[in-house]
Design a protein around this motif. Sequence first.
Motif, PDB file in Angstrom:
ATOM      1  N   ALA A   1      -7.106 -86.549  56.907  1.00 41.39           N
ATOM      2  CA  ALA A   1      -8.759 -87.023  57.274  1.00 41.39           C
ATOM      3  C   ALA A   1      -9.147 -87.207  56.023  1.00 41.39           C
ATOM      4  O   ALA A   1     -10.279 -88.225  55.865  1.00 41.39           O
ATOM      5  N   LEU A   2      -9.345 -87.045  54.911  1.00 38.26           N
ATOM      6  CA  LEU A   2     -10.772 -86.424  54.067  1.00 38.26           C
ATOM      7  C   LEU A   2      -9.598 -87.631  52.902  1.00 38.26           C
ATOM      8  O   LEU A   2     -10.085 -88.248  51.915  1.00 38.26           O
ATOM      9  N   HIS A   3      -7.984 -88.037  52.654  1.00 33.13           N
ATOM     10  CA  HIS A   3      -7.645 -89.153  51.942  1.00 33.13           C
ATOM     11  C   HIS A   3      -6.408 -89.582  52.362  1.00 33.13           C
ATOM     12  O   HIS A   3      -5.596 -89.886  52.355  1.00 33.13           O
TER      13      HIS A   3
ATOM     14  N   TYR B   1     -13.502 -84.205  62.027  1.00 37.58           N
ATOM     15  CA  TYR B   1     -11.687 -84.599  62.025  1.00 37.58           C
ATOM     16  C   TYR B   1     -10.983 -85.281  63.506  1.00 37.58           C
ATOM     17  O   TYR B   1     -10.243 -86.256  63.445  1.00 37.58           O
ATOM     18  N   ALA B   2     -11.597 -85.286  64.498  1.00 40.94           N
ATOM     19  CA  ALA B   2     -11.757 -85.431  65.404  1.00 40.94           C
ATOM     20  C   ALA B   2     -11.903 -86.543  65.787  1.00 40.94           C
ATOM     21  O   ALA B   2     -10.896 -87.939  66.232  1.00 40.94           O
ATOM     22  N   ARG B   3     -13.087 -87.394  65.043  1.00 45.66           N
ATOM     23  CA  ARG B   3     -13.390 -88.742  64.998  1.00 45.66           C
ATOM     24  C   ARG B   3     -13.063 -89.256  64.190  1.00 45.66           C
ATOM     25  O   ARG B   3     -12.221 -91.154  64.431  1.00 45.66           O
ATOM     26  N   PHE B   4     -12.055 -88.989  63.071  1.00 47.80           N
ATOM     27  CA  PHE B   4     -11.379 -89.698  62.247  1.00 47.80           C
ATOM     28  C   PHE B   4     -10.298 -90.004  63.118  1.00 47.80           C
ATOM     29  O   PHE B   4      -9.527 -90.913  62.722  1.00 47.80           O
ATOM     30  N   TYR B   5      -8.978 -88.963  63.642  1.00 42.75           N
ATOM     31  CA  TYR B   5      -8.182 -89.723  64.611  1.00 42.75           C
ATOM     32  C   TYR B   5      -8.198 -90.108  65.767  1.00 42.75           C
ATOM     33  O   TYR B   5      -6.597 -90.325  66.231  1.00 42.75           O
ATOM     34  N   ARG B   6      -9.511 -90.293  66.346  1.00 41.80           N
ATOM     35  CA  ARG B   6      -9.501 -91.233  67.325  1.00 41.80           C
ATOM     36  C   ARG B   6      -9.323 -92.806  66.450  1.00 41.80           C
ATOM     37  O   ARG B   6      -9.935 -93.582  67.831  1.00 41.80           O
TER      38      ARG B   6
END
Length: 291
Positions: free
Chosen positions: A118-120, A220-225
């Motif tokens: 998520a960060l990179h 993090y959840a927003r990133f994976y969505r």
Amino acid sequence: MSFIARTSLALSAPNRIVETAGRSLAYRRFGTGPDLVLCVRLRGTMDSWDPLFLDVLARHFTVTVFDYSGLGLSTGTASYGKREMARDVDDLVSALGLTRVIIGGWSLGGFAAQTFAALHPHKVSHVLAIGTMPPGPMLKPPEPLFLETATKLSNTVADEYILFFEPDSAASRALGDASMARIAARTEPRDHPTPPEVFLRSLQASIEPSGPFPDPDDAYARFYRNTDIPVLALSGDHDIMFPVENWYALNDLWPTLFVVTLPDSGHGPQHQYPEMSAEIIASFVRHTAAR
């Protein structure tokens, strides 16, 4: 000595050290193919992986396992905070000159892997989440027996069945015995076990009361969505720490999520089914790519 011990890349890989950001990170690297970096579980070290699982992976990937800062053979300040573990991954990947990796993590290492991605995201082609949980609140909580067992100063074989296998299943216990024998086959070079006072102190300092990926801190959840990075969740059907049901809830929310559940197994499905797990991972990587 068994055939696996005589010929295993995982068992014979030397300990290596890279100096980065003021501390030494210990790692082992072996195999051929795209780079796969694996983040280990709570109180684990490079010696904690099943060598058969790693050896089958090494047929498809260049595998790197390592110790977090302050644990095993690595120096620095020990922490099980997800950002601190992800920083170890980033520093190691940069120091080794790797540009884009498959990042995987088992249990607590799954937090490190998902946080690093998520960060990179530009450094990651695929995410492997093994016996772990996704960002967001836990819809099904862990069973108290896991932490009661995991935080003992030392663990018996019966404890290992509880922690990583299905203790009520004779078949699972037998496969657990085989995995523990393969892990015990390592002679030299060995890693340093994590002292109980170190992992307990590090765990206590990193605990987030509302959960590993607490809500409302759902970045993090927003990133994976929204990400196009393929994610494979590989779980046992009775993981008493991170129940697989937490992944099922995301099937229609994460666009690139694949969930694989292995039967009659617990928190260490890749150790109960090492060859199958490695081949599933290889097929997943081979047949998926960022959209």
